[in-house]
Write an enzyme that holds these catalytic residues in place. Structure first.
Site, PDB file in Angstrom:
ATOM      1  N   GLY A  10    -106.818 -12.778-130.301  1.00  0.00           N
ATOM      2  CA  GLY A  10    -106.014 -11.761-129.624  1.00  0.00           C
ATOM      3  C   GLY A  10    -105.431 -12.272-128.338  1.00  0.00           C
ATOM      4  O   GLY A  10    -105.704 -13.401-127.894  1.00  0.00           O
ATOM      5  N   GLY A  12    -104.535 -10.815-124.349  1.00  0.00           N
ATOM      6  CA  GLY A  12    -104.634  -9.750-123.358  1.00  0.00           C
ATOM      7  C   GLY A  12    -103.808 -10.071-122.138  1.00  0.00           C
ATOM      8  O   GLY A  12    -103.098 -11.085-122.078  1.00  0.00           O
ATOM      9  N   GLY A  13    -103.910  -9.185-121.154  1.00  0.00           N
ATOM     10  CA  GLY A  13    -103.130  -9.374-119.943  1.00  0.00           C
ATOM     11  C   GLY A  13    -103.560 -10.577-119.127  1.00  0.00           C
ATOM     12  O   GLY A  13    -102.781 -11.113-118.344  1.00  0.00           O
ATOM     13  N   PHE A  14    -104.817 -11.024-119.312  1.00  0.00           N
ATOM     14  CA  PHE A  14    -105.332 -12.126-118.505  1.00  0.00           C
ATOM     15  C   PHE A  14    -105.467 -13.427-119.285  1.00  0.00           C
ATOM     16  O   PHE A  14    -105.841 -14.443-118.721  1.00  0.00           O
ATOM     17  CB  PHE A  14    -106.688 -11.749-117.901  1.00  0.00           C
ATOM     18  CG  PHE A  14    -106.609 -10.607-116.939  1.00  0.00           C
ATOM     19  CD1 PHE A  14    -105.904 -10.731-115.759  1.00  0.00           C
ATOM     20  CD2 PHE A  14    -107.203  -9.391-117.226  1.00  0.00           C
ATOM     21  CE1 PHE A  14    -105.816  -9.687-114.869  1.00  0.00           C
ATOM     22  CE2 PHE A  14    -107.126  -8.340-116.346  1.00  0.00           C
ATOM     23  CZ  PHE A  14    -106.423  -8.483-115.162  1.00  0.00           C
ATOM     24  N   GLY A  15    -105.184 -13.402-120.587  1.00  0.00           N
ATOM     25  CA  GLY A  15    -105.280 -14.638-121.339  1.00  0.00           C
ATOM     26  C   GLY A  15    -105.489 -14.406-122.822  1.00  0.00           C
ATOM     27  O   GLY A  15    -105.587 -13.265-123.291  1.00  0.00           O
ATOM     28  N   VAL A  17    -107.605 -15.084-126.513  1.00  0.00           N
ATOM     29  CA  VAL A  17    -108.988 -15.176-126.967  1.00  0.00           C
ATOM     30  C   VAL A  17    -109.021 -15.912-128.307  1.00  0.00           C
ATOM     31  O   VAL A  17    -108.243 -15.604-129.211  1.00  0.00           O
ATOM     32  CB  VAL A  17    -109.627 -13.777-127.120  1.00  0.00           C
ATOM     33  CG1 VAL A  17    -111.085 -13.909-127.548  1.00  0.00           C
ATOM     34  CG2 VAL A  17    -109.525 -12.990-125.817  1.00  0.00           C
ATOM     35  N   LYS A  31    -112.327 -16.722-124.152  1.00  0.00           N
ATOM     36  CA  LYS A  31    -111.116 -16.254-123.486  1.00  0.00           C
ATOM     37  C   LYS A  31    -110.629 -17.336-122.514  1.00  0.00           C
ATOM     38  O   LYS A  31    -111.355 -17.732-121.599  1.00  0.00           O
ATOM     39  CB  LYS A  31    -111.362 -14.960-122.723  1.00  0.00           C
ATOM     40  CG  LYS A  31    -110.114 -14.429-122.006  1.00  0.00           C
ATOM     41  CD  LYS A  31    -110.434 -13.358-120.979  1.00  0.00           C
ATOM     42  CE  LYS A  31    -110.841 -12.074-121.612  1.00  0.00           C
ATOM     43  NZ  LYS A  31    -110.987 -10.981-120.611  1.00  0.00           N
ATOM     44  N   ASP A 129    -109.727  -0.329-116.594  1.00  0.00           N
ATOM     45  CA  ASP A 129    -108.828  -0.671-117.700  1.00  0.00           C
ATOM     46  C   ASP A 129    -109.441  -0.272-119.038  1.00  0.00           C
ATOM     47  O   ASP A 129    -109.428  -1.035-120.006  1.00  0.00           O
ATOM     48  CB  ASP A 129    -108.497  -2.161-117.690  1.00  0.00           C
ATOM     49  CG  ASP A 129    -107.164  -2.465-118.388  1.00  0.00           C
ATOM     50  OD1 ASP A 129    -106.378  -1.527-118.601  1.00  0.00           O
ATOM     51  OD2 ASP A 129    -106.918  -3.633-118.719  1.00  0.00           O
TER      52      ASP A 129
END
Length: 303
Positions: A10, A12-15, A17, A31, A129
Site C-alpha cells: 500500500g 500512505g501519506g508518509f510512505g 509499505v 514502511k 488520523d
C-alpha cells in the site's frame, strides 16, 4: 528483507509499505518513509508513540531503521490489509463482504484501542488520523490501529493541547482542529474521526469524493435523512432484524461522536458502553451544525 521491495502492500501519506520476511520465516510489513527535512517529525511520532503501546488492537512495531536519510519501520504483517478495501470494495480483485457482526466487532475493537490510547497508557496519545485506511485487519479480522505519523503525546491531566496547524485527513477532521472557535483540540478530536469512520462502515460509502478529495454532500445529512424517514440504511441489501438493529445502533453512536462541539461528544469509554449495551434504546442526537473542512480550507489553515 523485502526482496528488493518486490511486493507493495500500500501507499500512505508518509510512505509506501512492502511485504517482507524475517530470517525465521515470520512475515512483516515494512514502511519506507518518504524523504523529509531534518530528522522527520513523522518518523519520531511513529516510533515514540507506538513504542509506548501494548494492546491487542494496536499494530505491533517490531523494529526500525534510521540510517542517514533512510527511515523504515517494521511492523507485524496483517494478512487482511486495511479496512478501507472492504468497506469501499476497492482493488482489482473481488473482496468478500464483511458481515454485520464483523463490522460490529471491528467497531468495538477500534473503540477499545482508542480508549487505551486516551486513558490506558502512562501518557495520553492522540492519533489524529483515524480512518479506514489506517485500520488493519489480521487473519481473524481483528482490527489494529496503525500509522501514528500525526500523533501527539500529552499528559493525561491536559484537557486540551496546542497545535500550530491543522492535521488529519479531509472528511475525518474534527471542526476544532481547523477552527479553534469550536473549542480546544483534545482526545475528543479522535472521537469525531472515529464517528465519521463508523458512519462509513454502516453506510458502506465514502464520505468524500475520491476524485476531488472534497465532501460532495455532507455525509451525516444523508444518514439523518435515512433515520428520519425510517428508511433502511442499506437499500442495496436485505438485512435481518438483528442486523438492522446493529446498523442503527452503530449509526446513532457515530452521530453522537461527530457532534460539532467537543463537549457534546462522548468519551471512548462511553462509546464502548453504548456499543455493548442495548443499542435499540439509544437516543438520536441533534444534527451537527457544520461539516468537516474541504482540502482547500485545511491547506489555508496550515499556510
Amino acid at each position: 528483507m523485502t526482496n528488493s521491495f518486490k511486493i507493495k502492500l500500500g501507499q500512505g501519506g508518509f510512505g509506501a509499505v512492502y511485504k517482507g520476511k524475517l530470517f525465521n520465516g515470520s512475515l512483516v510489513a515494512v514502511k519506507i518513509l518518504n524523504a523529509s527535512k531534518g530528522i522527520g517529525e513523522d518518523f519520531i511520532n511513529e516510533v515514540t508513540s507506538i513504542t509506548r503501546t501494548s494492546h491487542v488492537n494496536v499494530v505491533t512495531l517490531l523494529g526500525f531503521c534510521f540510517e542517514g536519510c533512510n527511515k523504515a519501520l517494521v511492523y507485524e504483517f496483517m494478512s487482511n490489509g486495511s479496512l478501507d478495501k472492504f468497506i469501499y470494495n476497492k482493488g482489482p480483485e473481488t473482496i468478500a463482504s464483511l458481515s454485520w457482526d464483523n463490522l460490529y466487532q471491528i467497531a468495538k475493537g477500534i473503540a477499545r484501542s482508542l480508549e487505551y490510547l486516551h486513558r490506558g497508557c502512562n501518557i495520553r496519545i492522540l492519533h489524529f488520523d483515524i480512518k479506514p485506511h489506517n485500520i488493519l485487519l489480521d487473519e481473524n479480522l481483528c482490527p489494529k490501529i496503525s500509522d501514528f505519523g500525526l500523533a501527539k503525546l500529552c499528559l493525561k491531566k491536559e484537557s486540551t493541547i496546542f497545535m500550530s496547524n491543522a492535521r488529519g485527513t479531509v472528511g475525518y477532521v474534527a471542526p476544532e482542529v481547523w477552527n479553534r472557535q469550536f473549542g480546544g483540540v483534545s482526545h475528543k478530536s479522535d472521537v469525531y474521526s472515529y464517528g465519521m469512520m463508523l458512519l462509513e462502515m454502516v453506510g458502506v460509502r465514502n464520505n468524500i469524493d475520491v476524485k476531488t478529495n472534497q465532501t460532495s454532500e455532507y455525509f451525516p445529512d444523508w444518514i439523518y435523512n435515512k433515520l428520519e424517514t425510517d428508511s433502511d440504511l442499506r437499500s442495496d441489501i436485505v438485512m435481518a432484524i438483528e442486523e438492522n438493529e446493529i446498523a442503527k445502533g452503530m449509526t446513532i453512536v457515530g452521530l453522537w461522536c461527530i457532534q460539532t462541539l467537543p463537549n457534546d461528544r462522548p468519551t471512548m469509554s462511553r462509546v464502548i458502553e453504548m456499543l455493548e449495551g442495548s443499542m435499540n434504546i439509544l437516543e438520536i442526537p441533534p444534527k451537527p451544525l457544520v461539516s468537516s473542512p474541504t482540502r482547500s480550507l485545511l491547506e489555508s489553515s496550515t499556510s
